[in-house]
Design an enzyme around this catalytic site. Structure first.
Site, PDB file in Angstrom:
ATOM      1  N   HIS A 174      73.643   7.395  11.372  1.00 57.02           N
ATOM      2  CA  HIS A 174      72.773   6.785  10.352  1.00 57.02           C
ATOM      3  C   HIS A 174      73.476   6.893   8.994  1.00 57.02           C
ATOM      4  O   HIS A 174      73.068   7.652   8.126  1.00 57.02           O
ATOM      5  CB  HIS A 174      71.428   7.534  10.345  1.00 57.02           C
ATOM      6  CG  HIS A 174      70.334   6.844   9.592  1.00 57.02           C
ATOM      7  ND1 HIS A 174      69.185   7.504   9.205  1.00 57.02           N
ATOM      8  CD2 HIS A 174      70.180   5.570   9.176  1.00 57.02           C
ATOM      9  CE1 HIS A 174      68.378   6.661   8.573  1.00 57.02           C
ATOM     10  NE2 HIS A 174      68.962   5.483   8.531  1.00 57.02           N
ATOM     11  N   LYS A 179      67.670   0.345  14.819  1.00 60.01           N
ATOM     12  CA  LYS A 179      67.564   1.758  15.154  1.00 60.01           C
ATOM     13  C   LYS A 179      67.541   1.981  16.671  1.00 60.01           C
ATOM     14  O   LYS A 179      68.115   2.937  17.181  1.00 60.01           O
ATOM     15  CB  LYS A 179      66.325   2.370  14.488  1.00 60.01           C
ATOM     16  CG  LYS A 179      66.392   2.373  12.948  1.00 60.01           C
ATOM     17  CD  LYS A 179      67.672   2.959  12.478  1.00 60.01           C
ATOM     18  CE  LYS A 179      67.836   3.372  11.047  1.00 60.01           C
ATOM     19  NZ  LYS A 179      67.228   2.780   9.929  1.00 60.01           N
ATOM     20  N   TYR A 223      56.709  -4.576  12.952  1.00 54.23           N
ATOM     21  CA  TYR A 223      57.435  -4.050  11.797  1.00 54.23           C
ATOM     22  C   TYR A 223      58.900  -3.721  12.107  1.00 54.23           C
ATOM     23  O   TYR A 223      59.189  -3.058  13.111  1.00 54.23           O
ATOM     24  CB  TYR A 223      56.740  -2.793  11.217  1.00 54.23           C
ATOM     25  CG  TYR A 223      57.652  -2.149  10.211  1.00 54.23           C
ATOM     26  CD1 TYR A 223      57.757  -2.690   8.925  1.00 54.23           C
ATOM     27  CD2 TYR A 223      58.513  -1.125  10.564  1.00 54.23           C
ATOM     28  CE1 TYR A 223      58.680  -2.193   8.032  1.00 54.23           C
ATOM     29  CE2 TYR A 223      59.447  -0.616   9.672  1.00 54.23           C
ATOM     30  CZ  TYR A 223      59.518  -1.158   8.406  1.00 54.23           C
ATOM     31  OH  TYR A 223      60.446  -0.681   7.535  1.00 54.23           O
ATOM     32  N   ASP A 268      73.558   1.238   6.341  1.00 48.00           N
ATOM     33  CA  ASP A 268      72.581   2.000   7.132  1.00 48.00           C
ATOM     34  C   ASP A 268      73.171   2.661   8.377  1.00 48.00           C
ATOM     35  O   ASP A 268      72.785   3.766   8.707  1.00 48.00           O
ATOM     36  CB  ASP A 268      71.428   1.074   7.543  1.00 48.00           C
ATOM     37  CG  ASP A 268      70.174   1.826   7.974  1.00 48.00           C
ATOM     38  OD1 ASP A 268      69.750   2.737   7.235  1.00 48.00           O
ATOM     39  OD2 ASP A 268      69.619   1.517   9.048  1.00 48.00           O
ATOM     40  N   CYS A 321      66.375   7.458   1.233  1.00 48.71           N
ATOM     41  CA  CYS A 321      66.977   8.502   0.400  1.00 48.71           C
ATOM     42  C   CYS A 321      68.252   8.034  -0.287  1.00 48.71           C
ATOM     43  O   CYS A 321      69.033   8.860  -0.770  1.00 48.71           O
ATOM     44  CB  CYS A 321      67.240   9.748   1.229  1.00 48.71           C
ATOM     45  SG  CYS A 321      65.723  10.604   1.683  1.00 48.71           S
ATOM     46  N   SER A 327      65.997   8.174   5.874  1.00 49.37           N
ATOM     47  CA  SER A 327      65.433   6.897   5.445  1.00 49.37           C
ATOM     48  C   SER A 327      64.882   6.997   4.023  1.00 49.37           C
ATOM     49  O   SER A 327      64.241   7.984   3.668  1.00 49.37           O
ATOM     50  CB  SER A 327      64.323   6.481   6.403  1.00 49.37           C
ATOM     51  OG  SER A 327      64.854   6.378   7.702  1.00 49.37           O
ATOM     52  N   ARG A 387      60.246  -4.425   2.325  1.00 48.32           N
ATOM     53  CA  ARG A 387      61.690  -4.577   2.550  1.00 48.32           C
ATOM     54  C   ARG A 387      62.160  -6.009   2.315  1.00 48.32           C
ATOM     55  O   ARG A 387      61.382  -6.953   2.388  1.00 48.32           O
ATOM     56  CB  ARG A 387      62.020  -4.200   3.998  1.00 48.32           C
ATOM     57  CG  ARG A 387      61.616  -2.775   4.387  1.00 48.32           C
ATOM     58  CD  ARG A 387      62.792  -1.909   4.638  1.00 48.32           C
ATOM     59  NE  ARG A 387      62.433  -0.500   4.751  1.00 48.32           N
ATOM     60  CZ  ARG A 387      63.330   0.475   4.842  1.00 48.32           C
ATOM     61  NH1 ARG A 387      64.609   0.202   4.844  1.00 48.32           N
ATOM     62  NH2 ARG A 387      62.956   1.737   4.920  1.00 48.32           N
ATOM     63  N   ARG A 391      58.175   2.614  10.637  1.00 43.06           N
ATOM     64  CA  ARG A 391      58.461   3.121  11.979  1.00 43.06           C
ATOM     65  C   ARG A 391      57.386   4.125  12.365  1.00 43.06           C
ATOM     66  O   ARG A 391      56.831   4.822  11.527  1.00 43.06           O
ATOM     67  CB  ARG A 391      59.833   3.798  12.007  1.00 43.06           C
ATOM     68  CG  ARG A 391      60.998   2.818  12.020  1.00 43.06           C
ATOM     69  CD  ARG A 391      62.340   3.515  12.059  1.00 43.06           C
ATOM     70  NE  ARG A 391      62.579   4.275  10.843  1.00 43.06           N
ATOM     71  CZ  ARG A 391      62.399   5.574  10.696  1.00 43.06           C
ATOM     72  NH1 ARG A 391      62.008   6.302  11.727  1.00 43.06           N
ATOM     73  NH2 ARG A 391      62.644   6.162   9.552  1.00 43.06           N
TER      74      ARG A 391
END
Ligand code: GTP
Ligand code: SPV
Ligand code: MN
Length: 585
Positions: free
Chosen positions: A226, A206, A197, A277, A250, A248, A369, A69
């Site tokens: 989130h 998001k 991406y 998420d 974590c 993100s 990913r 991002r």
């Protein structure tokens, strides 16, 4: 073409601007998946993986400058700057349409425009909302197929309503100089150009499910967060649900799919994944807060995913999965760092270059990913598509803190919990472009994802607290404290269940705690260590709060809170109270 006049009219307008050679309306059928896959493989956009070992799996590489991002290119575009607030990049709405309009003008010449109707949330649930994404990328279509309920079902849900989020995406020239991710919450619209991406282009994720949805949630009295959602089943079969917000990369996907330590498995404990998420939360008829996962797939971090760390994630992505920016082996399988299997002798790295273990570079990008269907997850909850959601017992905040934050603590109240979330900090990761490992304050893990003024977002949390008759209790965790050599002290992963069980015990009134200046801490004997290498001494260290470190922390929080406009009085009060308690330590 479908027969919703609002959709048709908008698509016509967007086509007039972007001038595609043709328009394909996505229906979500299997035939369509096969056709688009074939096409993407024929142009090299996607590579078909070894269909014996990884049936239905595809491989994709993004441009080298387009791997995460881009927060500095992400804008909230409203009429008034104060509605975006000081922590969002802002562009005046009409200026943004004009600026991006120039870039979108004719950008699909020679390309096909795909129109993807999709639902965020289970079909026909009260929680759910419809979006339409226009894109010139087959990669986006195939990912949206996994991440959302898409095609005809979404148009069935929309009916003849004008109420849908209008998402426009084009790869453009994949030029970072001409890359913008713009949100128009006043118009229910998203315009994204110049990237291919994940978070920049899968507009349901998001852009819609957090930035636009957080705006809608404030307006309509619900929350978009989130957060992962998981269920913990005790040996009697009772299941309680917990949500957790970590920034993100974590640990949300990992915690959501946790496998209990052997001792707990034998006792009959189970963990069920509802989401990894994003959570949409509403007050239920019973006065509790209920959560739905708006997504239908996982867009998970590959590196570090192994049979040891997260077997459920690895098992989920054995079929029908798209891998992005991982390494490709000669037998057309995938590999990444810390996958738990030996590195291939030869591979092609995420840049498409020949790679060997001696190359001295990473084979997979740190933010590479997998996109995998949630229903393939071995521990998917039977409730994950329940249109009513699941009731939330506890909410957890957390981040990567090498020092300062203890393993776990409980907030004194909802207001204090909101303050704990508002002052959350974490070391930055590869999920966004920029330096990695820098401590950044990331309130509720929403700093990059709140679609409006963050001060008002804190107010919304406080308002919700007043409206929920039976609110979840709020906790903070930190799996990432390190010792003097820089090693993580807490084993993490499955052993995090030990902390979750303390959290539930607190919620169920089963265990006492120690009142400290920062919140309620566990008595060390109340966190079970049997089966770990952790000694009671080490645990004491993990739960310790250091006066000097917290004095510094309080100073940092002051500077952090000074950034906001419209900071609620309650947050200021909580800050003053914490500062006084720490000073008296
Ligand atoms: P996003 O998809 O970007 O929102 O990330 P996420 O929050 O879902 O993070 P994820 O679960 O993918 O974890 C990211 C990294 O953190 C991986 O490298 C994991 O191995 C690591 N990680 C996750 N849980 C733990 C833990 O309990 N302890 C330690 N030490 N590392 C962890
Ligand atoms: C995150 O960065 O928090 C993600 C991946 O979940 S992305 O879709 O890129 O936002
Ligand atoms: Mn995320």
């Amino acid at each position: 073409m479908y027969n919703n006049i609002y959709v048709n009219e908008w698509v016509e307008q967007m086509a007039a601007m972007t001038k595609p050679d043709s328009i394909v309306w996505i229906d979500g059928s299997e035939e369509e998946r096969e056709r688009l896959t074939k096409q993407a493989v024929s142009t090299g956009e996607m590579i078909e993986l070894n269909q014996e070992k990884l049936p239905g799996c595809l491989y994709h590489r993004t441009a080298e400058n387009d791997v995460a991002r881009v927060e500095h290119l992400t804008f909230i575009c409203t009429s008034r700057k104060e509605d975006a607030g000081p922590t969002n990049n802002w562009m005046e709405k009409s200026a943004a349409y004009a600026k991006l309009g120039t870039l979108f003008n004719g950008c699909m010449k020679g390309r096909t425009m795909y129109v993807i109707p999709y639902i965020m949330g289970p079909a026909f649930s009260e929680f759910s909302k419809v979006g339409i994404e226009i894109t010139d990328s087959i990669y986006v279509v195939l990912n949206m197929r996994i991440m959302t309920r898409m095609g005809k079902i979404a148009m069935d849900m929309l009916g003849d309503s004008p109420d849908f989020v209008k998402g426009l995406h084009s790869k453009g020239e994949l030029d970072p100089e001409k890359r913008f991710i713009c949100h128009f919450p006043e118009d229910n619209a998203i315009w994204s150009i110049g990237s291919g991406y994940g978070g920049n282009v899968l507009l349901g994720k998001k852009c819609f499910a957090l930035r636009i949805a957080s705006w809608l949630g404030r307006k309509e009295g619900w929350m978009a967060e989130h957060m992962l959602i998981l269920g913990i089943q005790d040996p009697t079969g009772n299941i309680q649900y917990v949500t957790a917000a970590f920034p993100s990369a974590c640990g949300k996907t990992n915690l959501a799919m946790l496998i209990p330590p052997e001792k707990y498995r034998k006792m009959g404990y189970k963990v069920w994944t509802v989401g990894d998420d994003i959570a949409w939360l509403r007050i239920g008829p019973d006065g509790r807060l209920w959560a739905v996962n708006p997504e239908s797939g996982f867009f998970g971090v590959a590196p570090g995913t192994s049979m040891k760390s997260n077997p459920n994630a690895l098992l989920t992505c054995q079929k029908n999965t798209i891998f992005t920016n991982v390494a490709l082996t000669p037998e057309k399988t995938v590999w990444w760092e810390s996958m738990g299997v030996p590195a291939p002798e030869h591979a092609t790295d995420w840049k498409g270059q020949p790679w060997t273990p001696d190359s001295g570079t990473k084979a997979a990008h740190p933010n590479s990913r997998f996109t995998a269907p949630a229903k393939q997850c071995p521990c998917i909850s039977s409730e994950w598509e329940n249109p009513a959601g699941v009731p939330v017992t506890a909410m957890i905040f957390g981040g990567r803190r090498a020092k300062v934050a203890p393993l776990v603590y409980q907030s004194f109240s909802w207001e204090h919990g909101v303050f704990v979330g508002a002052t959350m900090a974490s070391e930055t990761t590869a999920a966004a472009t920029g330096a990695v490992g820098v401590v950044r304050r990331d309130p509720m893990a929403m700093l990059p994802f709140c679609g409006y003024n963050m001060g008002e977002y804190f107010s919304h949390w406080l308002e919700m607290g007043k409206k929920i008759p039976n609110p979840p209790k709020i906790f903070n965790v930190n799996w990432f404290r390190v010792d003097d050599e820089g090693h993580f002290i807490w084993p993490g992963f499955g052993d995090n269940l030990r902390v979750l069980l303390w959290i539930l015990a607190r919620c169920n009134g089963k265990v006492d705690a120690v009142e400290s200046p920062i919140g309620y801490l566990p008595k060390p004997e109340d966190i079970d260590l049997e089966g770990t290498d952790i000694t009671p001494e080490v645990l004491k260290g993990l739960l310790s709060i250091d006066k000097e470190a917290w004095t510094q922390e309080v100073e940092d929080q002051k500077a952090h809170l000074a950034r906001f406009e419209k900071l609620p009085e309650e947050i200021k009060k909580e800050y003053e109270a914490l500062a006084a308690r720490v000073a008296a330590m």
